[in-house]
Scaffold this active site. Sequence first.
Site, PDB file in Angstrom:
ATOM      1  N   GLU A   1      -5.420  -0.154  -7.425  1.00  0.00           N
ATOM      2  CA  GLU A   1      -4.354   0.743  -7.880  1.00  0.00           C
ATOM      3  C   GLU A   1      -3.279  -0.106  -8.556  1.00  0.00           C
ATOM      4  O   GLU A   1      -2.747  -1.028  -7.939  1.00  0.00           O
ATOM      5  CB  GLU A   1      -3.718   1.483  -6.692  1.00  0.00           C
TER       6      GLU A   1
ATOM      7  N   SER B   1       0.812  -1.215   0.000  1.00  0.00           N
ATOM      8  CA  SER B   1       0.000   0.000   0.000  1.00  0.00           C
ATOM      9  C   SER B   1       0.841   1.258   0.000  1.00  0.00           C
ATOM     10  O   SER B   1       0.305   2.359  -0.077  1.00  0.00           O
ATOM     11  CB  SER B   1      -0.922   0.008   1.228  1.00  0.00           C
TER      12      SER B   1
ATOM     13  N   ASN C   1      -3.367   6.107  -0.265  1.00  0.00           N
ATOM     14  CA  ASN C   1      -2.837   6.375   1.074  1.00  0.00           C
ATOM     15  C   ASN C   1      -2.156   7.729   1.195  1.00  0.00           C
ATOM     16  O   ASN C   1      -2.048   8.268   2.295  1.00  0.00           O
ATOM     17  CB  ASN C   1      -1.890   5.255   1.488  1.00  0.00           C
TER      18      ASN C   1
ATOM     19  N   HIS D   1      -2.481  -3.012  -5.925  1.00  0.00           N
ATOM     20  CA  HIS D   1      -2.961  -2.659  -4.583  1.00  0.00           C
ATOM     21  C   HIS D   1      -4.481  -2.753  -4.521  1.00  0.00           C
ATOM     22  O   HIS D   1      -5.200  -1.866  -4.981  1.00  0.00           O
ATOM     23  CB  HIS D   1      -2.491  -1.247  -4.216  1.00  0.00           C
TER      24      HIS D   1
END
Length: 296
Positions: free
Chosen positions: A151, A118, A189, A139
Amino acid sequence: MKNIAVIGAGTMGNGIAHTFAQFDYKINLIDLSQTSLDKGMATITKNLDRMVAKEKISEADKNRTLRNISTYTNLEEGVKAANLVVEAATENLDLKLKIFGDLDKFCSDDAILASNTSSISITQIASVTSRPDKVIGMHFMNPVPIMKLVEIIKGYSTSEETFKTVETLSKNLKKVPVEVNDYPGFVANRILMPMINEAVETLYNGVAGVKEIDTVMMLGMAHPMGPLALADFIGLDVCLSILNVMYDGFKNPKYAPCPLLVNMVMAGKLGAKSGEGFYDYSENRKAEDVSKMFSK
């Protein structure tokens, strides 16, 4: 691309295995711990049972999905026939580098090596292999069988062919792939963790309480879950690890973890998985259910 190996039978790993298997890919789920594999398969079975109860799939669909998954405690045996390997181990750089070095030796030359990291650099992970053009980030979001986003992170040397293959594969899973370049935290993130960290700072500075902060974000900003409940759901140790990766990568103080978050992790208060975080999960282990109590 029909033989998929998934490394790690934890929350993300078993969710990824479940999702691929549901779409008739042959899955080797790999973990050094047989206990973790048993727990992961029990979770997959429970989640499939829930889908049967909601009439989203049939009993036959459930059984077919489970038949598509084999388990291994030996990495070399589990990956030798894989077209794609998805690593979903703990968010630890040294561990991931060790795994990818081994994968490079054990996998066929044309196998694609993907990481569900991540936040950790795909370029750095690829550097320990002889095939950086075939290393990519994949991800998934938690819970994997439900969340649509993937992702797809291109490292510095990731080939367009590798990207297109993984993009198509994601679409075959009924996911929505988003192309992302390789910078700390990627997109999800890089935006989410500073928000969670700021919510912790708001609590740390006594501006408002836990329920109040989450209620403001749910009712005022239309978030389905408050940031502190979400942090509990993700795991406070995972949040801290991601913030540290971004802080180390950018050297920008805005990514520095709040001291309260650091202290909670040191004290073992990791969220839903440990039974206590910003909320008490002694009676209800699901962070999302605790969050919903305050949205009614």
